[in-house]
Design an enzyme around this catalytic site. Structure first.
Site, short mmCIF file in Angstrom:
data_model
loop_
_atom_site.label_atom_id
_atom_site.label_comp_id
_atom_site.label_asym_id
_atom_site.label_seq_id
_atom_site.Cartn_x
_atom_site.Cartn_y
_atom_site.Cartn_z
N HIS A 257 0.85 -1.20 0.00
CA HIS A 257 0.00 0.00 0.00
C HIS A 257 0.88 1.24 0.00
CE1 HIS A 257 -3.24 2.76 0.97
NE2 HIS A 257 -4.03 1.81 0.53
N ASP A 308 -8.02 -5.28 -0.68
CA ASP A 308 -8.45 -6.12 -1.80
C ASP A 308 -8.16 -7.60 -1.62
OD1 ASP A 308 -9.62 -4.25 -3.54
OD2 ASP A 308 -7.65 -3.49 -4.12
#
Ligand code: ACO
Length: 371
Positions: A257, A308
């Protein structure tokens, strides 16, 4: 080399919609852990758009407004039926239909706050109907109208399958919607803000955001995770498969991320949901494989799963087709996009950064026969 490639670390605006501070995500100051446990998606939409939680009366009114705006016109359904649906990614379809939704809205270019608030309700309410209708049209089935006695999460599952969903599925889906609703200045939200900062309309902002969310480095990663799980096929193949990807310096979808380096606070909720749903469906291989991948990638690369990664097995367990995972992300994130769009309009200035020029200089035009 530009120090801020990809605008990493650049603070591009102020916002009171949501924050990521020390790896904690809050919406209007409420921790996502708290909201995921207790809030309905309808409440979260209200919170994001009104900067506070609703009273019971306000929530009842807000929910009614959403439910009563969910149905889409026959013209729109006919348009959807006239478009290609096979071998088309549902995100491309959604991008087109949200854009054309604006064509049927007489107030599309009315930029008053009241008109924008009404458009916000219409877009948010209709987006699950559009995604569900796409799926059914593609399968040669009739689109299903929403039911006034179902909640937002329940209505989507109902319109998708023409079956009243069970309570566990509604609860899980509601939680997934809450967890995806907003996320500070992510790529699609930034896109939406850049778009409306030109004083373009809200439909343009949401259409642009859908285009940005579609990419596999952003919302498209959840579908890519499921494709990877299917490709691996069995827990026994995980080690080899992941080690090969790492050796080839390939990205493992659903990991890493830009902002979180100590882990995405949403991932633990989705991991738990994935575990619980796999116990209910009795098909635990996707969860087991996911945990194994998680262990390897964390140990080998120090990368942690993002929102996700486990959402892929959650949606799969809910019986949702894999290419609808990212449109579902869009259904939820529309609430955050709208909150940011309204915030942008409230205190607008055109967003127009500069580029450091690295091309050739002092060129002289040569006629084409001399080049
Ligand atoms: N698998 C393997 N290596 C990775 C991964 C990954 N998933 N993510 C980052 N890395 C590595 C990169 O290869 C790079 O290594 P290097 O310095 O040796 O070249 C380093 O970590 C930094 O990665 P960047 O891609 O520069 O990080 P950035 O902040 O630009 O990207 C992103 C963040 C896009 C999320 C990235 O981690 C990624 O591509 N992940 C996979 C796609 C994904 O899951 N996207 C969903 C993000 S969450 C969301 O949008 C909802």
């Amino acid at each position: 080399m530009l120090k801020t490639k990809g605008l990493e670390g650049v603070v591009a605006t102020t916002s009171s919609v949501s924050s990521i501070i020390e790896s904690a995500l809050t919406y209007q100051g409420y921790d996502i852990d708290d909201l995921a446990e207790h809030a309905s998606f309808e409440e979260v939409i209200y919170l994001l758009w009104n900067e506070r939680l609703p009273s019971q009366l306000e929530l009842t009114h807000h929910t009614k407004q959403l439910t009563s705006n969910m149905a889409v016109s026959t013209e729109l359904i006919n348009q959807m039926k006239s478009l290609p649906v096979n071998n088309i990614h549902p995100m491309a379809f959604l991008r087109t239909i949200i854009s054309s939704l604006g064509l049927y809205d007489n107030d599309a270019d009315n930029e008053s706050l009241e008109a924008n608030q009404q458009k916000a309700i219409r877009i948010q309410a209709k987006i699950p109907t559009i995604v569900a209708a796409f799926s059914r049209i593609r399968d040669g089935k009739k689109p299903v109208s929403p039911k006034s006695d179902l909640c937002f999460a329940g209505n989507f599952l109902y319109m998708l399958n023409e079956e009243i969903p069970d309570k566990v599925s509604i609860k899980a889906f509601n939680k997934a919607l809450v967890l995806h609703a907003d996320h500070e200045l992510n790529a699609s939200t930034f896109t939406a803000r850049v778009c409306v900062a030109t004083l373009s309309d809200i439909y343009s902002g949401i259409t642009a955001a859908i285009g940005a969310l579609k990419g596999p480095l952003h919302g498209g990663a959840n579908e890519a995770v499921m494709a990877m799980l299917m490709d691996i096929g069995d827990a026994a193949n995980v080690e080899n498969y992941i080690q090969n990807l790492l050796a080839d310096k390939k990205k493992i979808m659903g990991f890493g991320h830009r902002v979180y380096k100590d882990g995405d606070p949403r991932a633990k909720h989705l991991k738990e949901m994935s575990k619980q749903l796999s116990m209910i469906t009795g098909e635990n291989k996707w969860y087991d494989m996911s945990v194994k991948i998680d262990e390897i990638v964390t140990a080998e690369k120090g990368l942690l799963p993002n929102v996700d990664f486990y959402s892929a097995s959650v949606y799969h367990s809910l019986g949702i087709k894999h290419d609808l995972f990212t449109p579902i992300f869009a259904i939820s994130r529309t609430s955050g996009w709208i909150a940011h769009i309204l915030e942008q309009y409230k205190n607008n200035r055109l967003i127009r950064p500069r580029a450091e020029y690295v091309g050739p200089s002092k060129q002289t035009y040569k006629p084409i026969n001399k080049r």
